[in-house]
Design a protein around this motif. Structure first.
Motif, PDB file in Angstrom:
ATOM      1  N   GLU A  36       0.834  -1.205   0.000  1.00 31.07           N
ATOM      2  CA  GLU A  36       0.000   0.000   0.000  1.00 31.07           C
ATOM      3  C   GLU A  36       0.871   1.258   0.000  1.00 31.07           C
ATOM      4  O   GLU A  36       0.556   2.240  -0.668  1.00 31.07           O
ATOM      5  CB  GLU A  36      -0.957   0.003   1.189  1.00 31.07           C
ATOM      6  CG  GLU A  36      -1.974   1.128   1.139  1.00 31.07           C
ATOM      7  CD  GLU A  36      -2.789   1.158  -0.151  1.00 31.07           C
ATOM      8  OE1 GLU A  36      -3.030   2.276  -0.660  1.00 31.07           O
ATOM      9  OE2 GLU A  36      -3.158   0.101  -0.674  1.00 31.07           O
ATOM     10  N   ALA A  94       3.792   5.869  -5.383  1.00 24.76           N
ATOM     11  CA  ALA A  94       3.658   5.944  -6.837  1.00 24.76           C
ATOM     12  C   ALA A  94       2.596   6.979  -7.227  1.00 24.76           C
ATOM     13  O   ALA A  94       2.800   7.771  -8.161  1.00 24.76           O
ATOM     14  CB  ALA A  94       3.315   4.580  -7.418  1.00 24.76           C
ATOM     15  N   SER A  95       1.501   7.011  -6.508  1.00 25.94           N
ATOM     16  CA  SER A  95       0.444   7.998  -6.775  1.00 25.94           C
ATOM     17  C   SER A  95       0.911   9.413  -6.461  1.00 25.94           C
ATOM     18  O   SER A  95       0.627  10.357  -7.206  1.00 25.94           O
ATOM     19  CB  SER A  95      -0.809   7.677  -5.963  1.00 25.94           C
ATOM     20  OG  SER A  95      -1.364   6.463  -6.395  1.00 25.94           O
ATOM     21  N   PHE A  96       1.639   9.562  -5.346  1.00 22.88           N
ATOM     22  CA  PHE A  96       2.194  10.870  -4.991  1.00 22.88           C
ATOM     23  C   PHE A  96       3.167  11.342  -6.081  1.00 22.88           C
ATOM     24  O   PHE A  96       3.101  12.489  -6.526  1.00 22.88           O
ATOM     25  CB  PHE A  96       2.919  10.781  -3.642  1.00 22.88           C
ATOM     26  CG  PHE A  96       3.705  12.006  -3.296  1.00 22.88           C
ATOM     27  CD1 PHE A  96       3.079  13.152  -2.833  1.00 22.88           C
ATOM     28  CD2 PHE A  96       5.082  12.022  -3.459  1.00 22.88           C
ATOM     29  CE1 PHE A  96       3.808  14.291  -2.525  1.00 22.88           C
ATOM     30  CE2 PHE A  96       5.823  13.155  -3.160  1.00 22.88           C
ATOM     31  CZ  PHE A  96       5.180  14.293  -2.686  1.00 22.88           C
ATOM     32  N   ARG A 122       2.206   1.812  -3.490  1.00 21.96           N
ATOM     33  CA  ARG A 122       1.171   2.422  -4.345  1.00 21.96           C
ATOM     34  C   ARG A 122       0.940   3.881  -3.972  1.00 21.96           C
ATOM     35  O   ARG A 122       0.772   4.730  -4.841  1.00 21.96           O
ATOM     36  CB  ARG A 122      -0.132   1.630  -4.244  1.00 21.96           C
ATOM     37  CG  ARG A 122      -0.134   0.374  -5.070  1.00 21.96           C
ATOM     38  CD  ARG A 122      -1.517  -0.261  -5.102  1.00 21.96           C
ATOM     39  NE  ARG A 122      -1.823  -0.914  -3.835  1.00 21.96           N
ATOM     40  CZ  ARG A 122      -1.436  -2.141  -3.519  1.00 21.96           C
ATOM     41  NH1 ARG A 122      -0.748  -2.864  -4.354  1.00 21.96           N
ATOM     42  NH2 ARG A 122      -1.757  -2.659  -2.353  1.00 21.96           N
ATOM     43  N   ARG A 123       0.956   4.173  -2.683  1.00 20.03           N
ATOM     44  CA  ARG A 123       0.749   5.548  -2.230  1.00 20.03           C
ATOM     45  C   ARG A 123       1.873   6.457  -2.761  1.00 20.03           C
ATOM     46  O   ARG A 123       1.607   7.544  -3.261  1.00 20.03           O
ATOM     47  CB  ARG A 123       0.682   5.609  -0.707  1.00 20.03           C
ATOM     48  CG  ARG A 123       0.358   7.003  -0.178  1.00 20.03           C
ATOM     49  CD  ARG A 123       0.175   7.042   1.333  1.00 20.03           C
ATOM     50  NE  ARG A 123      -0.991   6.239   1.689  1.00 20.03           N
ATOM     51  CZ  ARG A 123      -1.005   5.283   2.615  1.00 20.03           C
ATOM     52  NH1 ARG A 123       0.062   5.010   3.311  1.00 20.03           N
ATOM     53  NH2 ARG A 123      -2.102   4.609   2.867  1.00 20.03           N
ATOM     54  N   MET A 148       7.342   4.694 -11.409  1.00 17.33           N
ATOM     55  CA  MET A 148       5.968   4.514 -10.932  1.00 17.33           C
ATOM     56  C   MET A 148       5.431   3.153 -11.373  1.00 17.33           C
ATOM     57  O   MET A 148       4.812   2.430 -10.585  1.00 17.33           O
ATOM     58  CB  MET A 148       5.059   5.618 -11.480  1.00 17.33           C
ATOM     59  CG  MET A 148       5.234   6.952 -10.832  1.00 17.33           C
ATOM     60  SD  MET A 148       4.131   8.168 -11.567  1.00 17.33           S
ATOM     61  CE  MET A 148       5.240   8.962 -12.711  1.00 17.33           C
ATOM     62  N   ARG A 195       4.324   0.019  -8.851  1.00 19.46           N
ATOM     63  CA  ARG A 195       2.984  -0.579  -8.898  1.00 19.46           C
ATOM     64  C   ARG A 195       3.058  -2.080  -9.190  1.00 19.46           C
ATOM     65  O   ARG A 195       2.323  -2.875  -8.605  1.00 19.46           O
ATOM     66  CB  ARG A 195       2.120   0.169  -9.901  1.00 19.46           C
ATOM     67  CG  ARG A 195       1.742   1.546  -9.386  1.00 19.46           C
ATOM     68  CD  ARG A 195       0.842   2.299 -10.335  1.00 19.46           C
ATOM     69  NE  ARG A 195       0.379   3.510  -9.701  1.00 19.46           N
ATOM     70  CZ  ARG A 195       0.538   4.722 -10.196  1.00 19.46           C
ATOM     71  NH1 ARG A 195       1.117   4.903 -11.359  1.00 19.46           N
ATOM     72  NH2 ARG A 195       0.089   5.776  -9.543  1.00 19.46           N
ATOM     73  N   GLU A 244       3.269  10.427  -9.181  1.00 16.31           N
ATOM     74  CA  GLU A 244       2.499  10.704 -10.395  1.00 16.31           C
ATOM     75  C   GLU A 244       1.876  12.100 -10.335  1.00 16.31           C
ATOM     76  O   GLU A 244       1.938  12.861 -11.310  1.00 16.31           O
ATOM     77  CB  GLU A 244       1.411   9.647 -10.571  1.00 16.31           C
ATOM     78  CG  GLU A 244       0.608   9.794 -11.842  1.00 16.31           C
ATOM     79  CD  GLU A 244      -0.373   8.645 -12.019  1.00 16.31           C
ATOM     80  OE1 GLU A 244      -0.562   8.256 -13.179  1.00 16.31           O
ATOM     81  OE2 GLU A 244      -0.927   8.144 -11.013  1.00 16.31           O
ATOM     82  N   ALA A 245       1.295  12.457  -9.213  1.00 19.08           N
ATOM     83  CA  ALA A 245       0.681  13.783  -9.059  1.00 19.08           C
ATOM     84  C   ALA A 245       1.739  14.885  -9.151  1.00 19.08           C
ATOM     85  O   ALA A 245       1.530  15.903  -9.821  1.00 19.08           O
ATOM     86  CB  ALA A 245      -0.059  13.865  -7.723  1.00 19.08           C
TER      87      ALA A 245
END
Length: 89
Positions: free
Chosen positions: A9, A15-17, A12-13, A73, A77, A19-20
Motif C-alpha cells: 500500500e 507511486a500515486s504521490f 502504491r501511495r 511509478m 505498482r 504521479e501527481a
C-alpha cells in the motif's frame, strides 16, 4: 526462506504521490516554456542566448527525470502487485 520487507500500500501511495507531482511539474514546465517564448520576443542579447541554452539543457534534464519517474511509478505498482500476490497467496 524468502522474506519480504515492504508495504504494498505504501508503494502504491508513493507511486500515486510521484504521479501527481510529476503531473504538476509537467504543467509548470509548460507554463515556463510559454513564458520563456514570450520573453524571447522582447529580450535579445548575449545573456538571453546564454539563458536560452541553459534553459534548453535544463528542460532536457527535466524531461529525462520525468521519463525515469514514469518508469519508476510503473515498477513500484508492479512490485506492489507481486507483493500482494505473495502476501495473499
Amino acid at each position: 526462506m524468502t522474506r519480504i520487507v515492504l508495504n504494498p500500500e505504501e508503494l502504491r501511495r508513493f507511486a500515486s504521490f510521484l504521479e501527481a507531482q510529476c503531473g504538476e511539474l509537467r504543467g509548470r514546465k509548460s507554463a515556463i516554456e510559454a513564458a520563456f517564448c514570450q520573453l524571447a520576443e522582447y529580450w535579445k542579447d548575449k545573456k538571453q542566448h546564454r539563458h536560452e541554452a541553459d534553459f534548453e539543457y535544463t528542460s532536457k534534464l527535466l524531461d529525462a527525470f520525468l521519463a525515469h519517474s514514469d518508469a519508476y511509478m510503473s515498477y513500484l505498482r508492479k512490485k506492489a502487485r507481486k507483493a500482494d500476490a505473495y502476501l495473499n497467496g
